[in-house]
Design a protein around this motif. Structure first.
Motif, short mmCIF file in Angstrom:
data_model
loop_
_atom_site.label_atom_id
_atom_site.label_comp_id
_atom_site.label_asym_id
_atom_site.label_seq_id
_atom_site.Cartn_x
_atom_site.Cartn_y
_atom_site.Cartn_z
N THR A 47 0.84 -1.20 0.00
CA THR A 47 0.00 0.00 0.00
C THR A 47 0.88 1.26 0.00
O THR A 47 1.86 1.35 0.73
CB THR A 47 -0.92 0.03 1.23
N ARG A 48 0.50 2.21 -0.81
CA ARG A 48 1.23 3.47 -0.88
C ARG A 48 0.76 4.40 0.25
O ARG A 48 -0.44 4.60 0.43
CB ARG A 48 0.98 4.14 -2.23
N VAL A 49 1.71 4.93 1.01
CA VAL A 49 1.36 5.79 2.14
C VAL A 49 2.23 7.04 2.11
O VAL A 49 3.35 7.03 1.60
CB VAL A 49 1.55 5.06 3.49
N ARG A 50 1.70 8.13 2.66
CA ARG A 50 2.47 9.37 2.80
C ARG A 50 2.82 9.54 4.27
O ARG A 50 1.94 9.52 5.13
CB ARG A 50 1.68 10.57 2.29
N LEU A 51 4.10 9.73 4.55
CA LEU A 51 4.59 9.85 5.92
C LEU A 51 4.52 11.32 6.33
O LEU A 51 5.24 12.17 5.80
CB LEU A 51 6.01 9.32 6.00
N LEU A 52 3.67 11.61 7.31
CA LEU A 52 3.41 12.99 7.71
C LEU A 52 4.34 13.46 8.82
O LEU A 52 4.72 14.63 8.87
CB LEU A 52 1.95 13.13 8.17
N ALA A 53 4.70 12.56 9.72
CA ALA A 53 5.56 12.92 10.85
C ALA A 53 6.16 11.64 11.41
O ALA A 53 5.76 10.54 11.04
CB ALA A 53 4.77 13.67 11.91
N LYS A 54 7.14 11.77 12.31
CA LYS A 54 7.74 10.60 12.94
C LYS A 54 7.87 10.80 14.44
O LYS A 54 7.94 11.94 14.92
CB LYS A 54 9.09 10.26 12.31
N SER A 55 7.91 9.71 15.17
CA SER A 55 8.00 9.76 16.63
C SER A 55 9.38 10.24 17.08
O SER A 55 10.35 10.19 16.32
CB SER A 55 7.68 8.39 17.22
N GLU A 56 9.46 10.67 18.30
CA GLU A 56 10.73 11.18 18.84
C GLU A 56 11.74 10.06 19.06
O GLU A 56 12.94 10.25 18.84
CB GLU A 56 10.48 11.92 20.15
N ASN A 57 11.27 8.91 19.46
CA ASN A 57 12.16 7.81 19.82
C ASN A 57 11.99 6.61 18.89
O ASN A 57 10.88 6.32 18.43
CB ASN A 57 11.92 7.36 21.26
N ALA A 58 13.11 5.94 18.63
CA ALA A 58 13.08 4.72 17.82
C ALA A 58 12.85 3.51 18.73
O ALA A 58 13.17 3.54 19.92
CB ALA A 58 14.39 4.56 17.07
N GLN A 59 12.29 2.45 18.16
CA GLN A 59 12.06 1.21 18.89
C GLN A 59 12.65 0.05 18.10
O GLN A 59 12.57 0.03 16.87
CB GLN A 59 10.56 0.98 19.12
N THR A 60 13.26 -0.89 18.80
CA THR A 60 13.85 -2.07 18.16
C THR A 60 12.92 -3.26 18.33
O THR A 60 12.57 -3.64 19.45
CB THR A 60 15.23 -2.40 18.76
N ILE A 61 12.49 -3.82 17.20
CA ILE A 61 11.59 -4.96 17.20
C ILE A 61 12.18 -6.04 16.31
O ILE A 61 12.47 -5.79 15.14
CB ILE A 61 10.19 -4.57 16.69
N ASN A 62 12.41 -7.24 16.86
CA ASN A 62 12.98 -8.37 16.10
C ASN A 62 14.29 -7.98 15.41
O ASN A 62 14.56 -8.41 14.29
CB ASN A 62 11.98 -8.88 15.08
N GLY A 63 15.09 -7.15 16.07
CA GLY A 63 16.41 -6.81 15.52
C GLY A 63 16.41 -5.65 14.56
O GLY A 63 17.46 -5.31 14.01
N LYS A 112 5.02 -5.21 -7.87
CA LYS A 112 6.07 -4.41 -7.25
C LYS A 112 6.95 -5.31 -6.40
O LYS A 112 6.50 -6.33 -5.87
CB LYS A 112 5.48 -3.30 -6.39
N PHE A 113 8.21 -4.92 -6.25
CA PHE A 113 9.14 -5.60 -5.36
C PHE A 113 9.50 -4.64 -4.23
O PHE A 113 9.98 -3.54 -4.48
CB PHE A 113 10.40 -6.04 -6.11
N VAL A 114 9.23 -5.06 -3.00
CA VAL A 114 9.54 -4.22 -1.84
C VAL A 114 10.69 -4.86 -1.07
O VAL A 114 10.74 -6.08 -0.88
CB VAL A 114 8.31 -4.02 -0.94
N PHE A 115 11.62 -4.01 -0.61
CA PHE A 115 12.85 -4.50 0.01
C PHE A 115 13.08 -3.79 1.33
O PHE A 115 12.82 -2.59 1.46
CB PHE A 115 14.03 -4.25 -0.94
N GLY A 116 13.61 -4.53 2.31
CA GLY A 116 13.94 -3.91 3.60
C GLY A 116 14.65 -4.88 4.52
O GLY A 116 14.90 -6.03 4.18
N GLU A 117 14.98 -4.40 5.70
CA GLU A 117 15.68 -5.22 6.68
C GLU A 117 14.74 -6.25 7.31
O GLU A 117 13.54 -6.04 7.37
CB GLU A 117 16.29 -4.34 7.76
N ALA A 118 15.34 -7.35 7.78
CA ALA A 118 14.56 -8.41 8.41
C ALA A 118 15.19 -8.85 9.73
O ALA A 118 14.98 -9.98 10.17
CB ALA A 118 14.40 -9.59 7.47
N GLY A 119 16.01 -7.99 10.33
CA GLY A 119 16.63 -8.34 11.61
C GLY A 119 17.75 -9.34 11.46
O GLY A 119 18.46 -9.36 10.46
#
Length: 247
Positions: A84-100, A136-143
Motif C-alpha cells: 500500500t502506498r502511504v504518505r509519511l506525515l511525521a515521525k515519533s521522537e524515539n526509535a524502537q527495536t523490534i525483532n532486531g 512491485k518488489f519491496v525490500f527492507g531489513e529483516a533483523g
C-alpha cells in the motif's frame, strides 16, 4: 581401582560441567545477539514536512497495524495491506527495536483515519516489475536470524497480496545497492534484481549470490545469470538450477 561410587561421582561431575558449559555458551550467544541488535542502524525515512517528494513510500509488511499513537501498545485502528502506498506525515521522537530492526513510528493518513505505523514495516526500496507493471518488489531489513546473521527481505506484491518472498543474509548489503535491470537493458525475459552496485562494489551476500530472479511467480537467489541467457538464446522453456535462501 575405581569403585562404582567413584565412577558415579565422576559422571555426575562431568554432567554438571557439561551443563555449565552449555549455559555459558547460551549466555554468550545471547550477548552477541544483543550486541548486534544494539549496533543496528536505524531504518529511517523522510517525512512530508522535510521532503514532500520523498515522503511517499510503500509497505513492506502485510496486515500492518495502524495505531492511534506511536507505540506497539497503542490501540490498533485497522490493518493495511502489503504494498500500500502511504504518505509519511511525521515521525515519533524515539526509535524502537523490534525483532532486531530499529525504526521510529510514522504518522500517516488512510482515508478518514490518521494513525501511526512502525517504520520497520515500510519498504526501504520499491521497484516496479519490468515484465508486469502490476507487480512491485519491496525490500527492507529483516533483523537477524538465530545464529546472529543480518538478514534482508525482498517481497513480490500484486494488488495488496504477497506473491512470494525471499530472505538474503549479508553484513554489508543496503537498499542503495539494490536495483532492478531496466527493460531496455534486460535480455533475460524475466525480472532480475541486482544486489550490488553497477560500479562493482561488493555487497558480500551469502555465497556471493548477487542476483534475485523473479520467474514463474517465484523469487530465486543466484550467483550467475548464465542459465537465463541459455533459456533466452535457445528459446527453450526448461528450469534452471538456482539455490534458494528462502525461509
Amino acid at each position: 581401582m575405581k569403585t562404582l561410587k567413584n565412577t558415579q561421582t565422576e559422571n555426575k561431575t562431568q554432567t554438571r560441567v557439561s551443563k555449565l558449559f552449555q549455559a555459558v555458551m547460551i549466555l554468550a550467544m545471547l550477548f552477541i545477539a544483543s550486541d548486534i541488535y544494539g549496533q543496528t542502524k536505524e531504518v529511517e525515512f523522510d517525512v512530508y514536512t522535510n521532503s514532500a517528494a520523498n515522503a511517499t513510500q510503500y509497505l513492506l509488511g502485510d496486515d500492518v497495524a495502524l495505531r492511534d499513537c506511536a507505540s506497539v501498545h497503542c490501540e490498533k485502528l485497522t490493518t493495511v495491506n502489503i504494498g500500500t502506498r502511504v504518505r509519511l506525515l511525521a515521525k515519533s521522537e524515539n526509535a524502537q527495536t523490534i525483532n532486531g530492526v530499529t525504526s521510529r513510528f510514522y504518522k500517516i493518513k488512510m482515508g478518514p483515519q490518521v494513525g501511526w505505523i512502525w517504520g520497520g514495516l515500510i519498504s526501504q526500496k520499491t521497484m516496479v516489475s519490468q515484465m508486469n507493471p502490476e507487480i512491485k518488489f519491496v525490500f527492507g531489513e529483516a533483523g537477524v536470524d538465530y545464529k546472529g546473521y543480518k538478514r534482508f527481505q525482498l517481497r513480490a506484491v500484486r494488488n495488496g497480496v504477497e506473491i512470494d518472498k525471499i530472505f538474503v543474509k549479508s553484513e554489508t548489503l543496503n537498499h542503495e545497492l539494490v536495483s532492478i535491470i531496466d527493460k531496455q537493458d534486460n535480455k533475460y525475459g524475466t525480472d532480475v534484481i541486482t544486489l550490488c552496485s553497477n560500479e562493482g562494489e561488493s555487497c558480500d551476500t551469502t555465497d556471493s549470490k548477487s542476483y534475485v530472479v523473479f520467474k514463474d511467480n517465484k523469487l530465486m537467489q543466484t550467483s550467475t545469470l548464465v542459465a537465463l541467457e541459455k533459456v533466452k538464446l535457445q528459446k527453450a522453456n526448461y528450469a534452471f538450477s538456482c539455490e534458494l535462501d528462502n525461509e
